[in-house]
Design an enzyme around this catalytic site. Structure first.
Site, PDB file in Angstrom:
ATOM      1  N   ASP A  24       0.869  -1.176   0.000  1.00  0.00           N
ATOM      2  CA  ASP A  24       0.000   0.000   0.000  1.00  0.00           C
ATOM      3  C   ASP A  24       0.906   1.226   0.000  1.00  0.00           C
ATOM      4  O   ASP A  24       1.593   1.504   0.977  1.00  0.00           O
ATOM      5  CB  ASP A  24      -0.905  -0.023   1.229  1.00  0.00           C
ATOM      6  N   LYS A  70      -6.576  10.037  -1.556  1.00  0.00           N
ATOM      7  CA  LYS A  70      -5.612  10.751  -0.743  1.00  0.00           C
ATOM      8  C   LYS A  70      -4.696  11.630  -1.613  1.00  0.00           C
ATOM      9  O   LYS A  70      -5.171  12.525  -2.294  1.00  0.00           O
ATOM     10  CB  LYS A  70      -4.827   9.754   0.106  1.00  0.00           C
TER      11      LYS A  70
END
Length: 381
Positions: A176, A201
């Site tokens: 990730d 994000k």
């Protein structure tokens, strides 16, 4: 576009070909569900139905692949949708995954409350300790899951070293890369098999879209993921894909400013009497500092710290902040702060991933650095 171009150039141009009809320099939003076919089975440009493929999403997926140095990118409706597709592609009931002891609460919930009911087993390991990862491997381990930097404790995992462990075990390494972004770190080049992003994000960067992504190099795996993406259907819509693609164009300049401000924030916090511990990989005393310096271009915009007065004092810091907005999520141009134990990581309470009650997590934005320091100073009291 040639992969020999610099990151900044790829961010602006990869997947962003001029519209052949009008010459528009920004890919159009193809807000369409279906496409006229040139005879039965005669797809025009490969498009038939927008769950299967959409030109705006294609542009984003090509851009994602280029930025992560992968062969294929796949865009989803959220980061968790991307993770769910990956798990159901890689695993079958009875398979095992090694997950980190510090990870996003939603990822832990997906393993503990959803995948476990499907018969997927998992073990928790400190992925910053290569020996601990190796010890957690079981005969049916099919994947090792890593966040680096991790959420919310900013732990660092040596991607290349853990990739070696995964290869030896015949498992896939999943990284990730949400906290770092491809501008600061490229896990595929370090040996990872799959890169995961919440494009909500830093990739989107403006707190106005929810999305997720997977990027891979292996052709067979990419086809399997694309099959499941279509079969399961949690794809990025055209407008959401367009927003992420727009955000990515300024990713490099934003990450530079995020890092600059976060470095100043971490320095302030290390010197504040009401802060007991600062978690930021850019600090020389951080246990993962040397590895982060080796595998990252810079240290990013996320900072966590522990408040000396305990849980209630940490909550009061969150409530007193004015310029730092109290809210979940991260990676936007505006600064955010939160109390992970009561907010983003509440689902990990009582588990090996439970976070300290006195922890505050900061997503440091791109505002004026002096203003951010002043706000933190008054919030700490």
């Amino acid at each position: 576009m040639s992969d020999q171009h610099s990151f900044e150039t790829l961010a602006i141009h990869a997947g962003n070909t001029a519209d052949p009809l009008t010459g528009a320099v920004v890919p159009p939003i193809y807000q369409v569900s279906t496409y006229k076919q040139d005879g039965v089975g005669g797809l025009r440009g490969g498009y038939e139905y927008s769950r299967s493929a959409n030109p705006t999403r294609t542009a984003l997926e090509e851009n994602l692949a280029a930025l992560e140095g992968g062969r294929r990118g796949l865009a989803f409706a959220s980061g968790l949708a991307a993770e769910d597709c990956l798990l159901r592609t890689l695993l079958t009931p009875g398979d095992h995954v090694v997950i980190p002891n510090d990870a996003y609460g939603g990822t832990f919930r997906l393993f503990a409350k959803v995948a476990s009911r499907w018969g997927v087993e998992f073990s928790v390991a400190d992925t910053s300790d290569v020996a601990a990862v190796r010890a957690a491997i079981q005969p049916r381990t099919k994947a090792i899951w890593v966040e680096t930097p991790s959420n919310p404790l900013l732990g660092i995992t040596d991607i290349a070293a853990v990739a070696g462990v995964a290869r030896s075990a015949g498992a896939r390494l999943v990284v990730d890369n949400t906290f770092a972004s491809p501008y600061l770190q490229q896990p595929l080049a370090l040996g990872a098999d799959v890169v995961v992003h919440s494009t909500t994000k830093y990739m989107g960067g403006h707190s106005d879209v929810v999305g997720g992504a997977l990027i891979v190099n292996d052709p067979e795996l990419s086809e399997e993921l694309a099959y499941h993406q279509n079969a399961m259907g949690a794809v990025a819509g055209p407008f959401d894909a367009w927003l992420v693609l727009r955000g990515i164009k300024t990713l490099a300049v934003r990450m530079d400013r995020h890092t600059e401000n976060a470095t100043r924030v971490a320095d302030l916090l290390t010197r504040h009497a009401k802060v007991s511990h600062v978690l930021y990989p850019g600090l020389p005393e951080h246990p993962g500092h040397e590895i982060a310096a080796k595998q990252m271009k810079a240290f990013g915009g996320m900072v966590s710290f522990r408040v000396a007065g305990g849980e209630q004092a940490a909550v009061e810091v969150c409530n007193r902040a004015k310029l730092f907005t109290l809210g979940e999520s991260l990676g936007g141009v505006e600064s955010l702060l939160e109390h992970p134990g009561r907010m983003t990581h509440a689902s990990a309470a009582g588990s090996p991933l439970e976070v300290p009650a006195d922890l505050v997590r900061l997503s440091v934005g791109i505002e004026n650095g002096d203003d951010l320091l002043a706000d933190l100073t008054q919030a700490l009291g």
